[in-house]
Design an enzyme around this catalytic site. Structure first.
Site, short mmCIF file in Angstrom:
data_model
loop_
_atom_site.label_atom_id
_atom_site.label_comp_id
_atom_site.label_asym_id
_atom_site.label_seq_id
_atom_site.Cartn_x
_atom_site.Cartn_y
_atom_site.Cartn_z
N ASP A 38 1.01 13.82 -20.57
CA ASP A 38 0.41 12.52 -20.89
C ASP A 38 0.15 11.72 -19.62
O ASP A 38 1.06 11.14 -19.04
CB ASP A 38 1.40 11.77 -21.80
CG ASP A 38 0.81 10.53 -22.39
OD1 ASP A 38 -0.42 10.44 -22.49
OD2 ASP A 38 1.59 9.62 -22.77
N CYS A 87 -7.21 -0.62 -24.97
CA CYS A 87 -7.30 -0.23 -23.56
C CYS A 87 -8.16 -1.21 -22.75
O CYS A 87 -9.23 -1.61 -23.19
CB CYS A 87 -7.92 1.16 -23.53
SG CYS A 87 -8.32 1.71 -21.90
N ARG A 144 3.08 7.16 -17.75
CA ARG A 144 1.73 7.64 -18.05
C ARG A 144 0.75 7.06 -17.05
O ARG A 144 -0.23 7.67 -16.66
CB ARG A 144 1.37 7.21 -19.47
CG ARG A 144 -0.06 7.55 -19.84
CD ARG A 144 -0.35 7.20 -21.29
NE ARG A 144 -1.31 8.12 -21.83
CZ ARG A 144 -2.61 7.87 -21.95
NH1 ARG A 144 -3.10 6.72 -21.54
NH2 ARG A 144 -3.43 8.75 -22.44
N SER A 180 -32.70 -2.50 -33.35
CA SER A 180 -33.11 -2.80 -34.74
C SER A 180 -32.76 -1.64 -35.67
O SER A 180 -32.40 -1.84 -36.82
CB SER A 180 -34.59 -3.17 -34.82
OG SER A 180 -35.35 -2.15 -34.21
N GLY A 212 -29.18 0.28 -39.98
CA GLY A 212 -28.20 1.26 -40.41
C GLY A 212 -26.90 0.65 -40.90
O GLY A 212 -26.04 1.35 -41.44
P1 IMP Z 1 -7.51 4.37 -30.22
O1 IMP Z 1 -7.43 5.46 -31.24
O2 IMP Z 1 -8.89 3.90 -29.99
O3 IMP Z 1 -6.58 3.25 -30.54
O4 IMP Z 1 -7.05 5.02 -28.83
C1 IMP Z 1 -5.83 5.71 -28.67
C2 IMP Z 1 -5.76 6.28 -27.27
O5 IMP Z 1 -5.81 5.24 -26.30
C3 IMP Z 1 -4.48 7.00 -26.92
O6 IMP Z 1 -4.41 8.29 -27.46
C4 IMP Z 1 -4.50 6.99 -25.39
O7 IMP Z 1 -5.29 8.01 -24.84
C5 IMP Z 1 -5.20 5.69 -25.08
N1 IMP Z 1 -4.25 4.65 -24.67
C6 IMP Z 1 -3.04 4.36 -25.15
N2 IMP Z 1 -2.51 3.29 -24.54
C7 IMP Z 1 -3.41 2.87 -23.64
C8 IMP Z 1 -3.43 1.82 -22.67
O8 IMP Z 1 -2.53 0.98 -22.57
N3 IMP Z 1 -4.54 1.75 -21.88
C9 IMP Z 1 -5.55 2.66 -21.98
N4 IMP Z 1 -5.60 3.63 -22.89
C10 IMP Z 1 -4.53 3.75 -23.70
#
Ligand code: IMP
Length: 487
Positions: free
Chosen positions: A233, A290, A401, A468, A473
């Site tokens: 990870d 993120c 991570r 548009s 959609g």
């Molecule tokens: P989501 O499904 O769009 O919520 O994204 C989940 C994914 O976001 C996770 O599997 C990670 O790869 C990524 N992620 C988790 N925590 C963080 C963070 O704090 N910053 C950036 N990416 C993250």
């Protein structure tokens, strides 16, 4: 869209997660501390997907979660409340109050894997007024038990005939292994898609670790607990630490599958493939919690990453996970069409009953559950402080991570917030599955692999949608509407 001559139910969603392991559904839950612990991992695996257990906890806690996944047998209670012969009637009443059920097996030393000597039920204690009496005075000792290894079906039929509330499952020496409860009889659903290795009756277990030297000890404990797939990870997978870890893992544990990442370019993928990964995880900056792209100015749009990396990895037979940004069934279809074999979801699953923690009512009066990025200040501070860990901070230091957790000043790459409550994954994942089957039926392909092939052949095509076209959609022109997605 080509001609459709089959029902949606004929669409198969089988897909590889690693070179060696194929799942019946392409859904993976993220290794995040507000998403995947043992309950999510068990339910995702039962539903044909996989949950990757997070590592923002001690080695012991994480390996115990892996053990729970491996030991899980549908319908059997593997961690029943067990009492000792010295327990008093008053204490049993208190236990009943606390857990909301009566019916506790009594074993010689009050623990699982010790000899069963009786069962104490509600009826035994209800009218027994001498609260200081020991349970041995009231428990029933004419036990009907079943041997471990019995199928759920056979055990259910013994329980039905026995007219008892509980059926202790014991080993050849009469030691308690698990328990079957009459009140669960109706709830013991069958899960025909459950993720298992061909040679095993146990669910597949996956967990994440970091790439620091201490993670090698963590990995050893996880493997001892029965781990099948490890995910390395890291938000930037192409590092010397990860390459070293991939080589070490493949040499030390040849039967363990290794998924590397995260990557967003072919060059990153090439390094990890050369080091020996069995699968790749794609995405940087597209997760819903993120802020990596905003703060660090690194990352890549997810569709471009998934297409570029997975087409490249396919040449080496390495399956890819599209990780981050999945908000609905449409996003899943797009991820798979662009070449991913599976999709990983964080925010979408964080609101379900199987994620860690409890739902609460938000200030606006909605039922919500906490969801936070693993690079949020909250999560990194917990990691630094060893939160959730019963042992030293050192054991958590290995889980980083983001390369920031060890620093004096933490730089956030994620936010901490909440998502709407979604009920159980046992309803939500089947909805995702049915939605995906309907989508593939409309496209005119009968499997995930056919979808990928047709994209490459040019039979399934993407078209640029103007602003548009996008507006048209979506729902438009309505005064108001409810968006109920499934029932
Ligand atoms: P989501 O499904 O769009 O919520 O994204 C989940 C994914 O976001 C996770 O599997 C990670 O790869 C990524 N992620 C988790 N925590 C963080 C963070 O704090 N910053 C950036 N990416 C993250």
């Amino acid at each position: 869209m080509s001609h459709t001559g089959f029902p949606a139910s004929a669409v198969t969603l089988e897909t590889p997660i690693t070179k060696r392991i194929t799942l019946k559904t392409p859904f993976i839950s993220s290794p995040m501390d507000t998403v995947t612990e043992h309950s999510m991992a068990i339910h995702m695996a039962l539903l044909g997907g996989l949950g990757v257990i997070h590592h923002n906890c001690s080695v012991e806690e994480q390996s115990e979660m892996v053990r729970k996944v491996k030991r899980f047998e549908n319908g059997f209670i593997l961690d029943p409340i067990v009492i000792s012969p010295n327990t008093t009637v008053g204490e049993v009443r208190a236990l009943k109050e606390k857990w909301g059920f009566g019916g506790f097996p009594v074993t010689e030393d009050g623990k699982l894997r010790s000899k069963v000597i009786g069962i104490v039920t509600n009826r035994d204690i209800q009218f027994h007024s001498a609260l200081s009496d020991q349970v041995t005075e009231v428990m029933s000792t004419d036990l009907i038990t079943a041997k471990t290894g019995i199928t759920l079906q056979d055990a259910n039929s013994i329980l039905r005939k026995s007219k008892k509330g509980k059926l202790p499952i014991v080993d050849e020496n009469g030691n308690l292994i698990s328990l079957l409860s009459r009140s669960d009889l109706m709830k013991n659903l069958s899960y025909p898609l459950a993720s298992k290795l061909p040679s095993s009756k146990q669910l597949i277990a996956a967990a994440a670790i970091g790439t620091r030297p201490e993670d090698k000890t963590r990995l050893q404990k996880l493997v001892e607990a029965g781990l099948d797939i490890v995910i390395l990870d890291s938000s930037q997978g192409n590092s010397m630490y990860q390459i070293d870890m991939i080589k070490y893992t493949k040499e030390t544990y040849p039967n363990l599958d290794v998924i590397g990442g995260n990557v967003v370019t072919k060059e990153q993928a090439a390094s990890l493939i050369a080091a020996g990964v069995d699968g790749l995880r794609i995405g940087m900056g597209s997760g819903s919690a993120c802020i990596t792209q905003e703060v660090m100015a690194v990352g890549r749009p997810q569709a471009a990453s998934v297409f570029g990396v997975s087409q490249f990895a396919a040449r080496f037979g390495v399956p890819c996970i599209a990780d981050g940004g999945i908000q609905n069934v449409g996003h899943i279809v797009k991820g798979l069409a662009l070449g991913a074999s599976t999709v990983m979801m964080g925010g979408l699953l964080a609101g379900t009953s199987e994620s860690p923690g409890e739902s609460y009512v938000s200030r606006e009066g909605q039922l919500v559950k906490a969801y936070r990025g693993m690079g949020s200040i909250d999560a990194m501070e917990d990691k630094k402080a060893g939160a959730g860990s019963k042992d030293s901070k050192a054991s958590n230091a290995g889980t980083a991570r983001y390369f920031s957790e060890g620093d004096r000043l933490l730089v956030a790459q994620g936010v901490s917030g909440s998502v709407l409550d979604r009920g159980s994954v046992t309803k939500f994942v089947p909805y995702l599955m049915a939605g995906l089957q309907h989508s593939l039926q409309d496209i005119g392909v009968q499997s995930v692999s056919e979808l990928r092939e047709k994209v490459i052949q040019g039979d399934v095509r993407f078209e640029l949608r103007t602003v548009s076209a996008q507006a048209e959609g979506n729902v438009h022109g309505l005064h108001s509407f409810d968006k109920k997605l499934y029932s």
